[in-house]
Design an enzyme around this catalytic site. Sequence first.
Site, PDB file in Angstrom:
ATOM      1  CE  LYS A 241     -10.632  -3.286   7.094  1.00 25.41           C
ATOM      2  NZ  LYS A 241      -9.594  -2.257   7.184  1.00 25.41           N
TER       3      LYS A 241
ATOM      4  CG  ASP B 102      -9.476  -1.846   0.627  1.00 29.53           C
ATOM      5  OD1 ASP B 102      -9.660  -0.629   0.801  1.00 29.53           O
ATOM      6  OD2 ASP B 102      -8.702  -2.510   1.318  1.00 29.53           O
TER       7      ASP B 102
ATOM      8  CE1 TYR C 257      -3.549   2.717   0.718  1.00 33.33           C
ATOM      9  CE2 TYR C 257      -1.932   3.523   2.289  1.00 33.33           C
ATOM     10  CZ  TYR C 257      -3.080   3.711   1.558  1.00 33.33           C
ATOM     11  OH  TYR C 257      -3.752   4.908   1.657  1.00 33.33           O
TER      12      TYR C 257
END
Length: 546
Positions: A379, A307, A272
């Site tokens: 998640k 995500d 990320y």
Amino acid sequence: MAARTEPRTGKLELDPAVVRKARSLAERAGRPIVDLARAHTTVAVERATLRLAGLEGADADGTPWVNRLLDCVRADVGLEHGVALPAWDALLRGEAADLAELAQKASAGSVRFRIPEGADAAAAAEAARARVATGVRRIDERRVERERFVADVGDAPSKPWIYLIVATGDIYEDIPQAQAAARAGADVIAVIRSTGQSLLDYVPEGATREGFAGTYATQENFRLMRAALDETSRELGRYVRLTNYASGLCMPEIAALAGLERLDMMLNDSMYGILFRDINPIRTFVDQRLSRQIHARAGIIINTGEDNYLTTADGIEAAHTVTTSQLLNEYFAKEAGLADWQLGLGHAFEIDPNVADSFRLELAHAMLARDLFPDAPLKWMPPTRHMTGDVFQGFLLDGFFNLVGALTGQGILLVGMMTEAVVTPWLSDRDLALQNVRYVMNAAGNLHEDFHPAPDGFIAERARVVLGEAIDLLEEIVHDSDAAGDPPLLAAIADGTFGLMKRPADAGRGLDGVAAKSEAYYNPASDLLAFRDGAGVPAQEPEEER
């Protein structure tokens, strides 16, 4: 006699040989990155070591003493040898009584550091290891404390755990909001960090009251929120978990603070920071390995960030990059010692709702994640990219998102807000969002037990296509390399494979804080936090302080 075939796995009846191939390719892509991480250190790794040794506080300007001490050591002898030998050699030479005094004297220019040799090096290493072991023991104690607390007050009655975000910028405002959210049904409270903290190369000290779209992650803020949620846990008769962010330029330091203050989950994705904060890839991979070793030891569940890819890339075309990243995150996590129950691998509900069969596609992607990682909590992230400001459609989309969570047995479900993309949610917005979750979960019950897609139907076929595309991408990564001989995954990241972000290995924030280890390098934290076979078994127990 016909050859026996392995039974297909999961509700999608995935071919186990194909699943094994995917994991094998992820390991082949990830192993050179682990080798790279083992061969390098960073300023954040060394500062985390000092924090485990008990160095706290900051100077009058707010600069942490761990930064001051490391900067002085680095100026005298470089970063490549690590901080342990020169710092504890100075202590053994009588330069100061403890690390705090050493940091103060070094900052004033009254201490000079050296790389000890022979018996002096052995003595410094022994002293450093004994001191860092006290921090690791403290993390062990906090883990046991969590287990006893859960056994005493009770746990969340069922999964998925309902995960809700708070963050006003003021820790003293966050606390009552977090407690109200827990009373309204939240099982996990995530305190979002202040905007831009991931790019600070230091961890602020003390309780903070002026964050920006979030609250600074500090040890004192962790302590305050943990104590408040413990109080609420006793009131409610169920343990309320606390989440923060171990990412950015201080990833291993914040992981250490989380372990010391008994946080339960941490956002800790391997890529990320590279993709969305332009942090140097090598810096990130070195930092994330130690951070995950700490999380493994502390019994902390990590949340990964797949995500986020779908906020910049198309949710259908880029679905296989999410699966690829999940497989890589799993490999890096297990290599660092994390167990399956600690892998909150990420995925998201981000397909354009105007696309035909969008719900079936979302369901296929969620089921693929569940079948690939059956023992991981996962998640599940709510829609954000296609929230338009129409609160009625947004509320409906969140309901569909919650239904997919019920159908696929997700472990961690982040509560979607109908006012996403309009305003920072009010407490009333959170209450409505929690009502949505409760209705769907109560009405659906254990619907995931009854739901089995047709083996040759749309959902199963879509999942197989995405897995096949992920395998193709991993094969491309494994068999590709650049002229400089960098690990192929670094070349893939530089080419914009994930999230359409091109991040070369020789650029990005924090690169100047990376060093290749010398032959004299020593770090006791690396030894104490090592795990055997990625199975969550410590290679060595912390020894008693001498």
